[in-house]
Structure formats: structure tokens, C-alpha cells
Scaffold this active site. Structure first.
Site, PDB file in Angstrom:
ATOM      1  N   ARG A   1      11.196  -1.463  11.716  1.00 32.09           N
ATOM      2  CA  ARG A   1       9.817  -1.141  12.109  1.00 32.09           C
ATOM      3  C   ARG A   1       9.358  -2.073  13.236  1.00 32.09           C
ATOM      4  O   ARG A   1       9.437  -3.301  13.111  1.00 32.09           O
ATOM      5  CB  ARG A   1       8.898  -1.251  10.875  1.00 32.09           C
ATOM      6  CG  ARG A   1       7.485  -0.855  11.206  1.00 32.09           C
ATOM      7  CD  ARG A   1       6.648  -0.679   9.977  1.00 32.09           C
ATOM      8  NE  ARG A   1       5.292  -1.074  10.268  1.00 32.09           N
ATOM      9  CZ  ARG A   1       4.269  -0.870   9.470  1.00 32.09           C
ATOM     10  NH1 ARG A   1       4.446  -0.262   8.323  1.00 32.09           N
ATOM     11  NH2 ARG A   1       3.074  -1.274   9.802  1.00 32.09           N
TER      12      ARG A   1
ATOM     13  N   LYS B   1       0.836  -1.219   0.000  1.00 34.38           N
ATOM     14  CA  LYS B   1       0.000   0.000   0.000  1.00 34.38           C
ATOM     15  C   LYS B   1       0.865   1.263   0.000  1.00 34.38           C
ATOM     16  O   LYS B   1       0.606   2.190  -0.764  1.00 34.38           O
ATOM     17  CB  LYS B   1      -0.932   0.023   1.227  1.00 34.38           C
ATOM     18  CG  LYS B   1      -1.927  -1.120   1.277  1.00 34.38           C
ATOM     19  CD  LYS B   1      -2.949  -0.943   2.392  1.00 34.38           C
ATOM     20  CE  LYS B   1      -2.397  -1.001   3.798  1.00 34.38           C
ATOM     21  NZ  LYS B   1      -1.872  -2.322   4.206  1.00 34.38           N
TER      22      LYS B   1
ATOM     23  N   ARG C   1     -10.215   0.130   7.847  1.00 37.32           N
ATOM     24  CA  ARG C   1      -9.811  -1.241   8.134  1.00 37.32           C
ATOM     25  C   ARG C   1     -10.960  -2.052   8.738  1.00 37.32           C
ATOM     26  O   ARG C   1     -10.774  -3.241   9.037  1.00 37.32           O
ATOM     27  CB  ARG C   1      -8.652  -1.232   9.129  1.00 37.32           C
ATOM     28  CG  ARG C   1      -7.263  -1.289   8.470  1.00 37.32           C
ATOM     29  CD  ARG C   1      -6.241  -1.136   9.576  1.00 37.32           C
ATOM     30  NE  ARG C   1      -4.992  -1.792   9.287  1.00 37.32           N
ATOM     31  CZ  ARG C   1      -3.909  -1.149   8.843  1.00 37.32           C
ATOM     32  NH1 ARG C   1      -3.959   0.128   8.576  1.00 37.32           N
ATOM     33  NH2 ARG C   1      -2.780  -1.805   8.656  1.00 37.32           N
TER      34      ARG C   1
ATOM     35  N   ARG D   1      -1.347  -9.436  13.147  1.00 37.18           N
ATOM     36  CA  ARG D   1      -1.857  -8.470  12.174  1.00 37.18           C
ATOM     37  C   ARG D   1      -2.558  -9.186  11.007  1.00 37.18           C
ATOM     38  O   ARG D   1      -3.567  -8.703  10.492  1.00 37.18           O
ATOM     39  CB  ARG D   1      -0.706  -7.585  11.655  1.00 37.18           C
ATOM     40  CG  ARG D   1      -0.287  -6.548  12.693  1.00 37.18           C
ATOM     41  CD  ARG D   1       1.137  -6.096  12.503  1.00 37.18           C
ATOM     42  NE  ARG D   1       1.322  -5.281  11.320  1.00 37.18           N
ATOM     43  CZ  ARG D   1       2.489  -5.148  10.687  1.00 37.18           C
ATOM     44  NH1 ARG D   1       3.559  -5.809  11.110  1.00 37.18           N
ATOM     45  NH2 ARG D   1       2.583  -4.373   9.642  1.00 37.18           N
TER      46      ARG D   1
HETATM   47  P1  AMP Z   1      -0.016   0.342   8.765  1.00 36.21           P
HETATM   48  O1  AMP Z   1       1.174   1.231   8.716  1.00 36.21           O
HETATM   49  O2  AMP Z   1      -1.130   0.814   7.888  1.00 36.21           O
HETATM   50  O3  AMP Z   1       0.326  -1.113   8.528  1.00 36.21           O
HETATM   51  O4  AMP Z   1      -0.591   0.430  10.273  1.00 36.21           O
HETATM   52  C1  AMP Z   1       0.198   0.033  11.392  1.00 36.21           C
HETATM   53  C2  AMP Z   1      -0.700  -0.193  12.596  1.00 36.21           C
HETATM   54  O5  AMP Z   1      -1.381   1.014  12.924  1.00 36.21           O
HETATM   55  C3  AMP Z   1      -1.790  -1.237  12.417  1.00 36.21           C
HETATM   56  O6  AMP Z   1      -1.332  -2.556  12.653  1.00 36.21           O
HETATM   57  C4  AMP Z   1      -2.811  -0.783  13.466  1.00 36.21           C
HETATM   58  O7  AMP Z   1      -2.405  -1.162  14.770  1.00 36.21           O
HETATM   59  C5  AMP Z   1      -2.711   0.732  13.378  1.00 36.21           C
HETATM   60  N1  AMP Z   1      -3.658   1.282  12.376  1.00 36.21           N
HETATM   61  C6  AMP Z   1      -3.347   1.905  11.202  1.00 36.21           C
HETATM   62  N2  AMP Z   1      -4.459   2.258  10.527  1.00 36.21           N
HETATM   63  C7  AMP Z   1      -5.502   1.848  11.298  1.00 36.21           C
HETATM   64  C8  AMP Z   1      -6.918   1.889  11.138  1.00 36.21           C
HETATM   65  N3  AMP Z   1      -7.493   2.418  10.040  1.00 36.21           N
HETATM   66  N4  AMP Z   1      -7.677   1.364  12.125  1.00 36.21           N
HETATM   67  C9  AMP Z   1      -7.122   0.822  13.241  1.00 36.21           C
HETATM   68  N5  AMP Z   1      -5.811   0.727  13.442  1.00 36.21           N
HETATM   69  C10 AMP Z   1      -4.988   1.227  12.474  1.00 36.21           C
END
Ligand code: AMP
Length: 192
Positions: free
Chosen positions: A135, A14, A90, A146
């Protein structure tokens, strides 16, 4: 006005594809994961709360996440010209809230790009990213959580957006340039 969601499992590309979409369409990009990581880095109250969920591979509760996104939209004037939403929504309640937030601003979602990648490849990519970038949530146990969260809470959005006629499946394996070409073939005509 051009509003798109880049949708997919963690590790599906993404962020990588969003960077190219910014170049091509020149619209504002919102990664909710990046917004939260920035709060954690700056040690804000919100960052402290978010860290408790992110470090376990869990989602931030909907009500909080929706209010964070709404704030980001309100405080970024560039968002009025359109947004690439990366990592949001999400859950189904988040998708419903996004429809409402856009409608309130006289806009609507134009398309959802679904990057589809097999779990085995996702795991490998996230482990690599963890090694390369450090990360914090790219660790074996958190990755597994996840992916479970993705399958149980996020993947149902595919049906939701198919029902709205907005979901475009993109095979997310292979060369990043080729994947992007496929995305652009879908989005160019929609953008007009
Ligand atoms: P990402 O960088 O998009 O993979 O997001 C990293 C983490 O942030 C995820 O595993 C969630 O814990 C949190 N997170 C990001 N976006 C959301 C969302 N839309 N709803 C809930 N948690 C989120």
C-alpha cells in the site's frame, strides 16, 4: 436501518472489523479510502486529485470528500438499508455533513465504534501492512503525517460524538476476534 461509523486512527483495524460487521449485520460498507484508491487505480480525474493528497498523508478537502460520499450514497441502493461508514467522517465538518445527509434520507447515525490503539502499535501495523500489501501510503514519512493529521483533525470527533452520546470506546489491541466480540456486545442491543 442501521448506520454506524467505525472510527479510529490509521492502522487501528477499521477495515478488518468492518469486514466482520458486514458478515454479522449484512449492511452496506463504504470505505472512503477504498473508494479513492479505486479512482486512483482507474486513473480518473478524481483519482488524480486524490492521489496528490493521499501520497502526502493529507486529507482530501472536506467539500470534495463530502460530495464524493453523497454520490456513493445516491448510487448504491443498498445504502438505504444502512451503512457501515469506514474512514468517514474524519473532520468535524464531515461529521456535521453526515448527520445532514442521513437526516435528508430519513435516517440517523446509530453508533460510533471508536477503535483505540496506541501510536507505537499503529506505526508497527502500518509498516507491516506496507511490506505485505505494498500500500503506497504505508511508508515511514507518510505514516507520520497521517498520525499527525489524525491527532489534530480527526481525534476531536471523539468529543463530538461523545456529546451526541454515540461514542463507544473499544480497546483495539489484542486478538481480532476478541475485539469483534466487544463490538458486537455493544451493537447487538442497539440493532435490536
Ligand atoms: P484510509 O484507507 O481510510 O486509511 O484512507 C486513506 C487516505 O485516503 C487517507 O490518508 C486520506 O488521504 C484519504 N481519505 C480517506 N477518507 C477520507 C476522508 N473521510 N476525508 C479526507 N480524506 C480521506
Amino acid at each position: 436501518m442501521f448506520n454506524i461509523v467505525v472510527f479510529g486512527a490509521p492502522g487501528s483495524g477499521k477495515g478488518t472489523q468492518s469486514a466482520r460487521l458486514i458478515d454479522r449485520y449484512g449492511i452496506h460498507h463504504i470505505s472512503t479510502g477504498e473508494v479513492l484508491r479505486e479512482h486512483i487505480k482507474n486513473g480518473t480525474e478524481l483519482g488524480k486529485i486524490a492521489d496528490q493528497y493521499i501520497s502526502k498523508g493529507q486529507l482530501i478537502p472536506d467539500e470534495l470528500m463530502i460530495s464524493i460520499l453523497s454520490d456513493v450514497l445516491d448510487t448504491n441502493p443498498a445504502a438505504a438499508n444502512g451503512v457501515i461508514f469506514d474512514g468517514f467522517p474524519r473532520t468535524i465538518p464531515q461529521a456535521q455533513a453526515l448527520n445532514e445527509m442521513l437526516a435528508k434520507r430519513g435516517a440517523a447515525l446509530d453508533a460510533v465504534i471508536g477503535l483505540e490503539v496506541e501510536d507505537e502499535e499503529l506505526i508497527e501495523r502500518m509498516l507491516n501492512r506496507g511490506r505485505e500489501t505494498g500500500r503506497a501510503d504505508d511508508t515511514p514519512e507518510t505514516i507520520s503525517n497521517r498520525l499527525n493529521v489524525y491527532h489534530s483533525q480527526t481525534k476531536p470527533l471523539k468529543d463530538f460524538y461523545q456529546g451526541e452520546g454515540k461514542y463507544h470506546a473499544i480497546p483495539g489491541s489484542g486478538h481480532v476476534d476478541r475485539i469483534f466480540e466487544r463490538i458486537a456486545e455493544i451493537l447487538d442491543p442497539i440493532k435490536g
